[in-house]
Design an enzyme around this catalytic site. Structure first.
Site, PDB file in Angstrom:
ATOM      1  N   HIS A   1     -41.730  -4.177  30.549  1.00 53.67           N
ATOM      2  CA  HIS A   1     -43.361  -3.862  29.521  1.00 53.67           C
ATOM      3  C   HIS A   1     -43.234  -2.748  28.870  1.00 53.67           C
ATOM      4  O   HIS A   1     -43.882  -2.739  28.015  1.00 53.67           O
ATOM      5  CB  HIS A   1     -44.357  -3.628  30.821  1.00 53.67           C
ATOM      6  CG  HIS A   1     -45.077  -4.603  31.661  1.00 53.67           C
ATOM      7  ND1 HIS A   1     -43.735  -5.265  32.607  1.00 53.67           N
ATOM      8  CD2 HIS A   1     -45.768  -5.722  31.874  1.00 53.67           C
ATOM      9  CE1 HIS A   1     -44.481  -6.258  33.095  1.00 53.67           C
ATOM     10  NE2 HIS A   1     -45.245  -6.567  32.385  1.00 53.67           N
TER      11      HIS A   1
ATOM     12  N   HIS B   1     -44.722  -1.070  38.452  1.00 55.55           N
ATOM     13  CA  HIS B   1     -43.840  -0.297  37.825  1.00 55.55           C
ATOM     14  C   HIS B   1     -43.945   0.855  38.833  1.00 55.55           C
ATOM     15  O   HIS B   1     -45.043   1.246  38.535  1.00 55.55           O
ATOM     16  CB  HIS B   1     -43.133  -0.432  36.663  1.00 55.55           C
ATOM     17  CG  HIS B   1     -42.641  -1.448  36.324  1.00 55.55           C
ATOM     18  ND1 HIS B   1     -41.629  -1.492  36.603  1.00 55.55           N
ATOM     19  CD2 HIS B   1     -42.802  -2.342  34.780  1.00 55.55           C
ATOM     20  CE1 HIS B   1     -40.872  -3.050  35.650  1.00 55.55           C
ATOM     21  NE2 HIS B   1     -41.500  -3.493  34.985  1.00 55.55           N
TER      22      HIS B   1
ATOM     23  N   ASP C   1     -39.197   3.971  36.318  1.00 56.69           N
ATOM     24  CA  ASP C   1     -39.005   2.945  35.204  1.00 56.69           C
ATOM     25  C   ASP C   1     -39.703   2.870  34.255  1.00 56.69           C
ATOM     26  O   ASP C   1     -38.649   2.427  32.998  1.00 56.69           O
ATOM     27  CB  ASP C   1     -39.661   1.202  35.819  1.00 56.69           C
ATOM     28  CG  ASP C   1     -39.799   1.522  36.835  1.00 56.69           C
ATOM     29  OD1 ASP C   1     -38.475   1.188  38.178  1.00 56.69           O
ATOM     30  OD2 ASP C   1     -39.855   0.713  37.970  1.00 56.69           O
TER      31      ASP C   1
END
Length: 294
Positions: A171, A214, A218
């Protein structure tokens, strides 16, 4: 009568050749690594440990908001569509598409490695994960990969039900790369659009975190590797001396440098910020006149 042969006029090579076939090869490179990432996730899903979430300085201090992941993916879709329009209307769109494909291909390749070698427990224990098969076969991996590809890897499509794709955040990669492309290839006077994309990127990452989609690490790693890959690639592309072999050119030691050189060897100089109507009709919108670049 004396006949003097006159040679045909010499035509210089264009500074910014389209090289559509190279763009197609770049897309194949991207698609291959995208498929590789989905195959890796289908195997990583079987190895997700049943542990409590790891300690996280950010996630442990906020309350989980399940809707955040949906908002983040909506922002991703919006930013990607606008980014595609920016590239499509650019005069040198074939070069831009080629660069985006190569950079995204590299990022997917790295991600397929990092998510497999180190598998983290679920950041959100309430996340739905498809039942584990407790085995992996080529047929199972292909079946899962096709399911992920059909939903473009987004949870909002209901196709992403496999877990373990944490390090690093896809993302964040999409949000940050869309911002970098728009920021680099649009005129500086479009500062409002740049700020808007910056806020979209920040907002999308925040939404991922508050939904516990996440871990914080990350997103940090994704931001670092995306920006560095983008900056290194464009530094190489914008400096002719870095396209030549030299003992002082340490970038030449990058494993993907030969790939970069093949795609960029004929591009001469910094790609200008020129725009044009991409279709051959209507003619009044297809002007080839150069535009201001700042």
């Amino acid at each position: 009568m004396v006949k003097i042969p006159i040679p045909a006029p010499h035509r210089d090579q264009p500074r910014f050749p389209k090289e559509k076939f190279k763009t197609l090869l770049a897309f194949v490179f991207l698609f291959f690594n995208w498929v590789l990432t989905t195959c890796t996730l289908s195997m990583t899903h079987e190895r997700v440990p049943n542990y409590a979430p790891l300690p996280d300085a950010v996630l442990d201090s906020i309350e989980v908001q399940e809707w955040g992941l949906t908002v983040s993916e909506i922002l991703i879709i919006v930013s990607i569509y606008i980014c595609i329009l920016v590239v499509l209307f650019h005069k040198h769109r074939w070069i831009l598409f080629r660069r985006v494909f190569v950079i995204m291909g590299l990022l997917y390749l790295y991600r397929s490695i990092t998510m497999y070698v180190t598998v983290l427990p679920l950041a959100n224990p309430n996340t739905y994960c498809s039942p584990k098969a407790n085995h992996t076969t080529p047929i199972l991996v292909i079946k899962r990969a096709l399911q992920l590809l059909s939903g473009f890897g987004l949870s909002i499509n209901g196709k992403q039900t496999f877990c373990g794709d944490y390090i690093y955040s896809g993302h964040t990669v999409c949000l940050v790369l869309a911002y970098l492309v728009v920021r680099e290839y649009t005129p500086r006077r479009w500062w409002l659009l740049h700020w808007l994309f910056g806020l979209i990127a920040i907002g999308g990452v925040v939404m991922v975190l508050i939904s516990r989609g996440h871990y914080t690490v990350d997103c940090v790693i994704a931001y670092y590797i995306t920006t560095r890959t983008f900056y290194i690639y464009h530094t190489l592309a914008n400096n002719a001396n870095l396209k030549e072999s030299s003992p002082n050119n340490f970038f030449e030691r990058l494993w993907w440098y030969p790939l970069f050189w093949r795609f960029e060897c004929n591009v001469q100089g910094v790609v200008p910020r020129h725009y044009e109507w991409p279709l051959p009709w209507p003619r009044r919108w297809s002007s080839k006149n150069p535009q201001r670049t700042s």
